[in-house]
Design a protein around this motif. Sequence first.
Motif, PDB file in Angstrom:
ATOM      1  N   SER A 120       0.938  -1.160   0.061  1.00  0.00           N
ATOM      2  CA  SER A 120      -0.124  -0.032   0.203  1.00  0.00           C
ATOM      3  C   SER A 120       0.791   1.392  -0.161  1.00  0.00           C
ATOM      4  CB  SER A 120      -0.973   0.055   1.092  1.00  0.00           C
ATOM      5  OG  SER A 120      -1.783  -1.242   1.203  1.00  0.00           O
ATOM      6  N   GLU A 121       1.861   1.258   0.717  1.00  0.00           N
ATOM      7  CA  GLU A 121       2.881   2.604   0.899  1.00  0.00           C
ATOM      8  C   GLU A 121       3.380   2.718  -0.385  1.00  0.00           C
ATOM      9  OE1 GLU A 121       4.170   5.662   2.788  1.00  0.00           O
ATOM     10  OE2 GLU A 121       2.805   3.992   3.610  1.00  0.00           O
ATOM     11  N   LEU A 133       0.734   4.671  -2.358  1.00  0.00           N
ATOM     12  CA  LEU A 133       0.436   5.917  -1.749  1.00  0.00           C
ATOM     13  C   LEU A 133       1.739   6.870  -2.160  1.00  0.00           C
ATOM     14  CD1 LEU A 133      -0.480   5.127   1.854  1.00  0.00           C
ATOM     15  CD2 LEU A 133      -2.006   6.040   0.040  1.00  0.00           C
ATOM     16  N   ARG A 134       2.851   6.482  -2.370  1.00  0.00           N
ATOM     17  CA  ARG A 134       3.963   7.369  -2.802  1.00  0.00           C
ATOM     18  C   ARG A 134       4.259   7.354  -4.307  1.00  0.00           C
ATOM     19  NH1 ARG A 134       6.983   8.825   1.732  1.00  0.00           N
ATOM     20  NH2 ARG A 134       5.607   8.452   3.656  1.00  0.00           N
ATOM     21  N   ILE A 141      10.739   2.529  -1.338  1.00  0.00           N
ATOM     22  CA  ILE A 141       9.847   1.595  -0.401  1.00  0.00           C
ATOM     23  C   ILE A 141       9.783   0.263  -1.185  1.00  0.00           C
ATOM     24  CG2 ILE A 141       7.591   1.718   0.225  1.00  0.00           C
ATOM     25  CD1 ILE A 141       7.985   4.940   0.310  1.00  0.00           C
ATOM     26  N   GLN A 143      10.133  -2.956   1.332  1.00  0.00           N
ATOM     27  CA  GLN A 143       8.772  -3.563   1.984  1.00  0.00           C
ATOM     28  C   GLN A 143       8.083  -4.185   1.027  1.00  0.00           C
ATOM     29  OE1 GLN A 143       5.947  -0.498   3.175  1.00  0.00           O
ATOM     30  NE2 GLN A 143       7.468   0.905   4.222  1.00  0.00           N
TER      31      GLN A 143
END
Length: 325
Positions: free
Chosen positions: A263-264, A267-268, A277, A281
């Motif tokens: 998800s991150e 989002l970025r 990321i 991740q």
Amino acid sequence: MKVVLSSACKQVQPLLGFQGGITDDQFYRPKDKVLFVMGATGTGKSRLAIDLATHFPAEIINSDKMQVYKGLDIVTNKVTPRECRGVPHHLLGVVDPEYDFAANDFRQHTWRAIESILGRDRLPIIAGGSNSFIDALVNDDPEFRSRHDCCFLWVDVSLPVLHSFVSERVDRMVEAGLVAEVRDFYVPGANNMRGLRRAIGVSELDEYLRAESTADEQTKARLLEEAIGNIKENTCTLACRQLQKIHRLHEKWNWNMHQIDASEVFLRRGKEEAEEIWERQVLGPSAMIVERFLFDEEEEGAEAATANIIVPAVPLAAAVAAVTH
């Protein structure tokens, strides 16, 4: 371990004439390893599978039921030769668009592809969002379960974040020529419930394409806007159904299954830190899981599989409601 595949990216033709059956010596051979990369549409499954195939000696078997067909590369969001970075792909863009390629077809062709890949001492990576195909292979085929150890990577993105990304992706697909691609493929009155015509984007553009040669500009603009909106909505609905299917299938699986939250990254998206990321991740943890799966026998087993599931903080029904209302 990183192995760079020197062969050019190719879409490997399906292997025909498969005959099942177990010979006596197969009862005594160690189980072969197979990796699955699964998740809802748009979550980055193809990218992760390719990234992993450049770290480990691997080949990818497509398990997306629309991407198996020839044609509509933009509509079905097939990976490009540049994106596959020399990693061989099987069952990608090889089936006649008029043929109804079903779960049993997938199971038989995938069996042969797996044996071919293993014969080259490489890891089969099965990647795609059509969970009914995976279900037919894993849960409905006792012989497959008896001969293979499987590891499942579930790339997950929260539905509100994924919904926003899907909307942007459809806009990019339109800019890349989605409408023209469907126009070239379009046959008035054709059965859009068969073969490749089932792809999201074909039925949605039907009314616009039928009116395109006779309607005024204002009407055409309205119909096109409605069609694009329907493509976005139906793609989001598909993502919800795929996620629900993953949850249902998990109730039947007792093998290694690992949820990777991307998800991150989404989002970025568009920012410099998004790549870092992804590495930290998504790719990094996934590569560690695969390495343990391949080389650490103690990692295998039902107890470890259950422990590796990360339960989403938001109940699925609430997440679906947040996207569809």
